[in-house]
Design an enzyme around this catalytic site. Structure first.
Site, PDB file in Angstrom:
ATOM      1  N   ALA A  30       0.855  -1.193   0.000  1.00  0.00           N
ATOM      2  CA  ALA A  30       0.000   0.000   0.000  1.00  0.00           C
ATOM      3  C   ALA A  30       0.879   1.227   0.000  1.00  0.00           C
ATOM      4  O   ALA A  30       2.035   1.191   0.436  1.00  0.00           O
ATOM      5  CB  ALA A  30      -0.936   0.010   1.219  1.00  0.00           C
ATOM      6  N   ALA A  66       7.622   0.838   2.017  1.00  0.00           N
ATOM      7  CA  ALA A  66       7.415  -0.541   1.537  1.00  0.00           C
ATOM      8  C   ALA A  66       7.438  -0.589   0.018  1.00  0.00           C
ATOM      9  O   ALA A  66       8.070  -1.479  -0.581  1.00  0.00           O
ATOM     10  CB  ALA A  66       6.099  -1.090   2.079  1.00  0.00           C
ATOM     11  N   VAL A  72       0.897   3.711   1.872  1.00  0.00           N
ATOM     12  CA  VAL A  72       1.264   4.256   3.186  1.00  0.00           C
ATOM     13  C   VAL A  72       1.998   3.260   4.071  1.00  0.00           C
ATOM     14  O   VAL A  72       2.266   3.556   5.234  1.00  0.00           O
ATOM     15  CB  VAL A  72       0.021   4.779   3.936  1.00  0.00           C
ATOM     16  CG1 VAL A  72      -0.552   5.997   3.231  1.00  0.00           C
ATOM     17  CG2 VAL A  72      -1.043   3.689   4.078  1.00  0.00           C
ATOM     18  N   TYR A  73       2.366   2.091   3.557  1.00  0.00           N
ATOM     19  CA  TYR A  73       3.087   1.130   4.395  1.00  0.00           C
ATOM     20  C   TYR A  73       4.522   1.593   4.611  1.00  0.00           C
ATOM     21  O   TYR A  73       5.224   1.966   3.673  1.00  0.00           O
ATOM     22  CB  TYR A  73       3.106  -0.253   3.743  1.00  0.00           C
ATOM     23  CG  TYR A  73       1.777  -0.978   3.759  1.00  0.00           C
ATOM     24  CD1 TYR A  73       0.675  -0.485   4.447  1.00  0.00           C
ATOM     25  CD2 TYR A  73       1.626  -2.190   3.086  1.00  0.00           C
ATOM     26  CE1 TYR A  73      -0.534  -1.149   4.451  1.00  0.00           C
ATOM     27  CE2 TYR A  73       0.427  -2.879   3.086  1.00  0.00           C
ATOM     28  CZ  TYR A  73      -0.662  -2.353   3.772  1.00  0.00           C
ATOM     29  OH  TYR A  73      -1.854  -3.032   3.772  1.00  0.00           O
ATOM     30  N   GLY A  74       4.946   1.516   5.880  1.00  0.00           N
ATOM     31  CA  GLY A  74       6.316   1.861   6.236  1.00  0.00           C
ATOM     32  C   GLY A  74       6.421   3.226   6.868  1.00  0.00           C
ATOM     33  O   GLY A  74       5.521   4.056   6.790  1.00  0.00           O
TER      34      GLY A  74
END
Length: 319
Positions: A56, A66, A58-60
């Site tokens: 996604a 990410a 917004v991951y990380g």
């Protein structure tokens, strides 16, 4: 690795999807999965024949990490060998147009996602949440344009109510727009009732189901018991899981333990196999792992075969 059709689409994916929400994620100042480990995990998944990767925008920490790490890993490989899924809804900033499913925000985010992944198209693009503030027609026409432009192959929907999924599918049909072909609800052997109506829609409309939390946050790994004797430092110890789950969920875990013993398998492998064997719709569980050893155990589900009687016992334990 076995490969299955993704719902009613023509694309084939591995029986398991690898989830990357832990890539670069910080918890109490510690990165759960660093870049090196992330690439080791992707190497392991690839070596097992896995081709379906979920992420996604917004991951990380910071957001986008990410996708960047996946893009770095893909740089030395043939992009066509993989099925990439990402998501849109949440944003990077706090401005009035920096989140949600408006045409403005979707256009902003698809550009960033493709750049970070180092690709010119996504195989699957999810709406991460339902947006009450934007007409679904605006969202769907924008997503439809992305498909027409070759930036996205298939549209998908994550967490939402059954009526919202139905409304979106109806709108696509009436307006002649691309529709959602893949869904991503929270669903597993011990968590079913809250998503029963949602799954009925998926079965009726031949949508692929790619559930997150397939092991109910670790509950179905078999590490925990009703008396609260949980491994030191585990989530079970931290959150007092002996009080969190109800009797039917414990009954499911007990049955999964019994089936695991009968099959010389682990509880995780049985729980994942039960999902992959769903009878009403194509189900491709999304697994996440902190270590290569954990991922290897999950991948072991490929060697597990459940009889109809064993499948029904797990089903019946919850019902």
């Amino acid at each position: 690795m076995e490969y299955v059709r993704l719902g009613s689409t023509g694309t084939k994916v591995s029986e398991l999807c690898f989830g990357t929400w832990r890539f670069g994620k910080e918890s109490d100042g510690t990165v759960e999965t660093d870049r090196s480990t992330a690439h080791d995990l992707l190497d392991t998944f690839e070596a097992a024949g896995g081709n379906f990767i979920d992420t996604a925008n917004v991951y990380g920490d910071p957001t986008g990490t990410a996708e960047e790490w996946i893009g770095d890993w893909l740089a030395g490989r043939d992009r066509r060998d993989f099925v990439l899924a990402s998501k849109v809804y949440f944003g990077f900033d706090d401005g009035p147009n920096d989140s949600g499913l408006s045409r403005t925000h979707i256009r902003q985010q698809i550009r960033g996602t493709l750049e970070r992944l180092g690709t010119d198209y996504l195989d699957v693009y999810y709406i991460h949440r339902w947006d009450d503030d934007v007409p679904i027609e605006e969202t769907l026409t924008t997503l439809n344009d992305l498909v027409r432009e070759g930036k996205v192959n298939y549209l998908a929907a994550s967490s939402m109510a059954a009526w919202q999924l139905t409304k979106a599918l109806w709108t696509s049909d009436v307006e002649g727009l691309e529709r959602f072909e893949v869904t991503q609800p929270r669903f597993n052997a011990a968590y079913r009732a809250p998503v029963a109506d949602y799954l009925d829609v998926c079965a009726d409309q031949d949508l692929a189901v790619c559930p997150y939390s397939p092991l109910e946050g670790g509950f179905l790994t078999g590490k925990y018991d009703r008396k609260g004797r949980n491994p030191e430092g585990s989530r079970g110890e931290l959150y007092e899981w002996d009080e969190r789950f109800d009797d039917r969920q414990w009954a499911v875990l007990d049955e999964i333990r019994a089936v695991a013993d009968e099959n010389d398998a682990t509880e995780s492998q049985v729980a994942l196999r039960w999902l992959a064997d769903q009878r009403e719709f194509q189900c491709v569980p999304i697994v996440g792992a902190r270590t290569v050893e954990q991922l290897d155990e999950n991948l072991g589900m490929m060697d597990v075969s459940l009889s109809e009687e064993q499948y029904d016992r797990i089903q019946g334990a919850y019902e």
